[in-house]
Design an enzyme around this catalytic site. Structure first.
Site, mmCIF file in Angstrom:
data_model
loop_
_atom_site.group_PDB
_atom_site.id
_atom_site.type_symbol
_atom_site.label_atom_id
_atom_site.label_comp_id
_atom_site.label_asym_id
_atom_site.label_seq_id
_atom_site.Cartn_x
_atom_site.Cartn_y
_atom_site.Cartn_z
ATOM 1 N N ASP A 198 1.153 -0.900 0.097
ATOM 2 C CA ASP A 198 0.013 -0.422 -0.240
ATOM 3 C C ASP A 198 0.694 1.066 0.354
ATOM 4 O O ASP A 198 1.915 1.387 0.152
ATOM 5 C CB ASP A 198 -0.635 -0.118 1.287
ATOM 6 N N HIS A 335 -10.029 -1.994 -7.391
ATOM 7 C CA HIS A 335 -10.306 -0.318 -6.646
ATOM 8 C C HIS A 335 -9.157 0.451 -7.130
ATOM 9 O O HIS A 335 -9.255 1.484 -6.768
ATOM 10 C CB HIS A 335 -9.854 -1.483 -5.217
HETATM 11 C C1 HEM Z 1 -4.592 2.637 -3.936
HETATM 12 C C2 HEM Z 1 -6.182 -1.107 0.270
HETATM 13 C C3 HEM Z 1 -9.414 1.897 1.215
HETATM 14 C C4 HEM Z 1 -8.336 4.829 -1.976
HETATM 15 C C5 HEM Z 1 -4.844 1.220 -3.184
HETATM 16 C C6 HEM Z 1 -4.039 0.260 -2.847
HETATM 17 C C7 HEM Z 1 -4.134 -1.036 -2.254
HETATM 18 C C8 HEM Z 1 -5.277 -0.365 -0.910
HETATM 19 C C9 HEM Z 1 -3.324 -2.016 -1.756
HETATM 20 C C10 HEM Z 1 -2.714 -0.162 -4.058
HETATM 21 C C11 HEM Z 1 -1.232 1.062 -3.240
HETATM 22 C C12 HEM Z 1 -1.221 2.107 -3.488
HETATM 23 O O1 HEM Z 1 -1.835 2.523 -5.147
HETATM 24 O O2 HEM Z 1 -1.355 2.837 -3.508
HETATM 25 C C13 HEM Z 1 -7.063 -0.261 0.481
HETATM 26 C C14 HEM Z 1 -7.276 -1.613 1.441
HETATM 27 C C15 HEM Z 1 -8.671 -0.485 2.413
HETATM 28 C C16 HEM Z 1 -8.572 0.760 1.249
HETATM 29 C C17 HEM Z 1 -7.184 -2.659 1.987
HETATM 30 C C18 HEM Z 1 -9.430 -0.756 3.316
HETATM 31 C C19 HEM Z 1 -9.335 -0.949 4.110
HETATM 32 C C20 HEM Z 1 -9.335 3.006 0.836
HETATM 33 C C21 HEM Z 1 -10.276 3.813 1.097
HETATM 34 C C22 HEM Z 1 -10.225 4.678 -0.302
HETATM 35 C C23 HEM Z 1 -8.831 4.466 -0.678
HETATM 36 C C24 HEM Z 1 -11.962 4.607 1.789
HETATM 37 C C25 HEM Z 1 -10.385 6.256 -0.563
HETATM 38 C C26 HEM Z 1 -11.787 6.197 -0.365
HETATM 39 C C27 HEM Z 1 -7.142 4.470 -2.287
HETATM 40 C C28 HEM Z 1 -6.261 5.397 -3.726
HETATM 41 C C29 HEM Z 1 -5.619 5.018 -3.897
HETATM 42 C C30 HEM Z 1 -5.652 3.547 -3.409
HETATM 43 C C31 HEM Z 1 -7.081 6.424 -4.290
HETATM 44 C C32 HEM Z 1 -4.370 4.967 -4.911
HETATM 45 C C33 HEM Z 1 -5.534 4.901 -6.368
HETATM 46 C C34 HEM Z 1 -4.214 4.895 -7.522
HETATM 47 O O3 HEM Z 1 -3.605 6.071 -7.431
HETATM 48 O O4 HEM Z 1 -3.707 3.817 -8.736
HETATM 49 N N1 HEM Z 1 -5.708 0.619 -1.643
HETATM 50 N N2 HEM Z 1 -8.007 0.853 0.539
HETATM 51 N N3 HEM Z 1 -8.787 3.178 0.047
HETATM 52 N N4 HEM Z 1 -6.950 3.502 -2.615
HETATM 53 FE FE1 HEM Z 1 -7.262 2.534 -1.334
#
Ligand code: HEM
Length: 471
Positions: A198, A335
């Protein structure tokens, strides 16, 4: 490029740099009735707050000590570092006698009032929606202090200094604790509890960060108040809105789901073993392999070297020529694609909705009993935190208009909700096209278990350090 240089000594360090942490405590509090004493103490607290400059220095110190250790062929030492930031809710500002609108409706109403619209589960009591949150978040929380450090002892030291100033525990205490939650970097460094790396993709802030390939840069006005066009009181300049979510992750259940639903083939039609099929399904749901490698760049097999390489692991745009080919690389509903659609939309429809994420995992590793039972016994998840200049454009928009919306991004077939954070009624069956060989199919899917369960949250404002000192 921004014309006014940012005042890095005045902006709290978690916003643009992130507090350096192995462990991080979120300390939620209420302010006592002796508001004048609290406000005086707040100005004594201001020098302890980690500014952006200080957070940058912490990073430099740690990275230099790693380089030195590497050059001398020894293990990098643990550098003792501690950080502190503070933010207030609307009810906290009101309690402090700070009246007037600081220009954000979501903040003003608080997250409890937003829970239904965010899609959180709950029930209706006396005509009113009550989310399934823990009690602490159903009562007023006036503020949160974020303590970070290389180890718990460093956090505890700052906590003791702050408690002495605020007289915590004494008869004349000016705050009392509502809830203290402790997060920590997992043994699998940088990976959240489902096992995926992450914290890879945050936007660079123009005039501050050096942009890495593919990262995408935003004007400071997307993150910092006072740089945008919204009318706010002068003291609210150089702050940022903080959305906090207490998100529980059902890890054994998630793993069982992957195990039970392996993709039979990859997107080239090659047959996969059940293990490979499960791994690919997980990667396509997230949009990245566990190593961090984007499925869009490597849709068939993981590439851990790419996953770790900050110059390459974010350097991609989605293929938008053809829905079928595009989805065979990365599902529209993945996601990462739902929460940052990149070139699926024109930049002016994406950039205002970028957020800076600063979460940390909490809770223990999955125990052998839980793994055997395929059931969660112990609470674990993500202390999700993100910063933005405007909640309606930032967190609220990303969760409601993108993650929870089955029709987003707008494509020939509705992609379905975000399989990681999308919130809808359990049992709903929605199209999510996770399969690579027939991405246009409404994908057999699969029921809609929810593995990320919100159990609380609040919207806060993280003011400038001068506002803490002088307001
Ligand atoms: C990216 C997991 C909750 C928004 C990611 C990544 C993972 C991840 C593994 C890829 C790593 C990265 O690009 O930094 C999770 C898990 C969550 C969670 C397990 C809950 C337990 C959230 C929430 C939001 C969010 C609540 C917003 C409403 C984002 C965004 C990215 C991201 C904006 C970057 C996507 C990109 O720029 O490609 N998340 N996330 N995440 N997540 Fe989550």
């Amino acid at each position: 490029m921004t014309s006014t240089p940012l005042d890095l000594d005045n902006i709290q360090g978690d916003i643009l740099v992130g507090l350096l942490k192995k462990t991080e405590t979120f300390y939620f509090f209420q302010i006592s009735d002796d508001v004048n004493a609290f406000r005086t103490q707040l100005s004594q607290l201001a020098p302890l707050i980690t500014s952006t400059t200080a957070a940058m220095d912490h990073r430099k110190t740690v990275s230099q000590s790693k380089k030195d250790a590497l050059a001398q062929g020894r293990e990098p030492p643990v550098v003792p570092i501690a950080g502190l930031n503070i933010a207030f809710s609307q009810s906290g500002l009101t309690k402090m006698g700070i009246t007037g609108d600081i220009g954000d409706v979501g903040f003003k109403n608080g997250q409890l009032a937003d829970a239904l619209a965010l899609g959180d589960q709950g029930s209706t009591v006396n005509g009113k929606f009550v989310p399934d949150w823990i009690p602490a978040f159903k009562n007023a929380i006036h503020g949160v202090m974020i303590f970070s450090g290389d180890k718990q002892a460093s956090v505890d030291k700052t906590l003791a200094e702050v408690s002495a100033i605020l007289r915590v525990g004494a008869h004349d205490a000016t705050i009392h604790e509502v809830l203290k939650v402790v997060g920590a970097v997992r043994p699998e460094n940088g990976h959240e509890h489902f096992g995926f790396l992450d914290g890879i993709s945050n936007p660079a802030v123009e005039g501050f960060d050096i942009e890495k390939p593919g990262q995408g840069a935003v004007d400071p006005k997307v993150i910092l108040t006072g740089h945008d066009a919204i009318l706010r009181p002068a003291w609210a300049t150089d702050g940022s809105f903080l959305a906090f979510r207490y998100l529980f992750q059902l890890v054994p259940e998630f793993n069982l789901f992957l195990k039970k639903n392996p993709l039979p083939t990859d997107s080239d039609g090659n047959r996969l073993t059940p293990e490979q099929g499960s791994e690919l399904l997980g990667a396509r749901m997230v949009g990245r392999w566990k190593s961090g490698a984007p499925v869009d760049l490597t849709p068939i097999v993981d590439d851990p070297v790419l996953g770790k390489d900050p110059m390459r692991n974010n350097d991609f745009h989605y293929n938008i020529e053809n829905d079928f080919t595009s989805q065979s690389r990365c599902p529209f509903a993945a996601h990462t694609r739902k929460t940052n659609p990149r070139n699926d939309l024109r930049p002016e429809f994406v950039t205002p909705h970028r957020i800076i994420r600063r979460g940390v995992p909490f809770g223990p590793e999955v125990t052998p009993d839980e793994a055997q039972d395929n059931r969660t016994h112990l609470g674990r998840g993500l202390l999700f935190a993100c910063y933005q200049s405007n909640l309606a454009n930032g967190f609220q928009f990303v969760q409601k208009q993108w993650a929870n919306a089955r029709g987003f991004p707008p494509k020939s077939t509705p992609p379905g909700i975000d399989p990681i954070i999308g919130q809808l009624n359990p049992g709903d069956v929605l199209p999510r096209s996770m399969s690579g060989t027939n991405p246009a199919s409404q994908d057999e899917l699969l029921g809609l278990p929810i593995w990320v369960v919100p159990r609380g949250g609040e919207y806060f404002f993280s003011p400038s350090i001068s506002a803490l000192r002088d307001t």
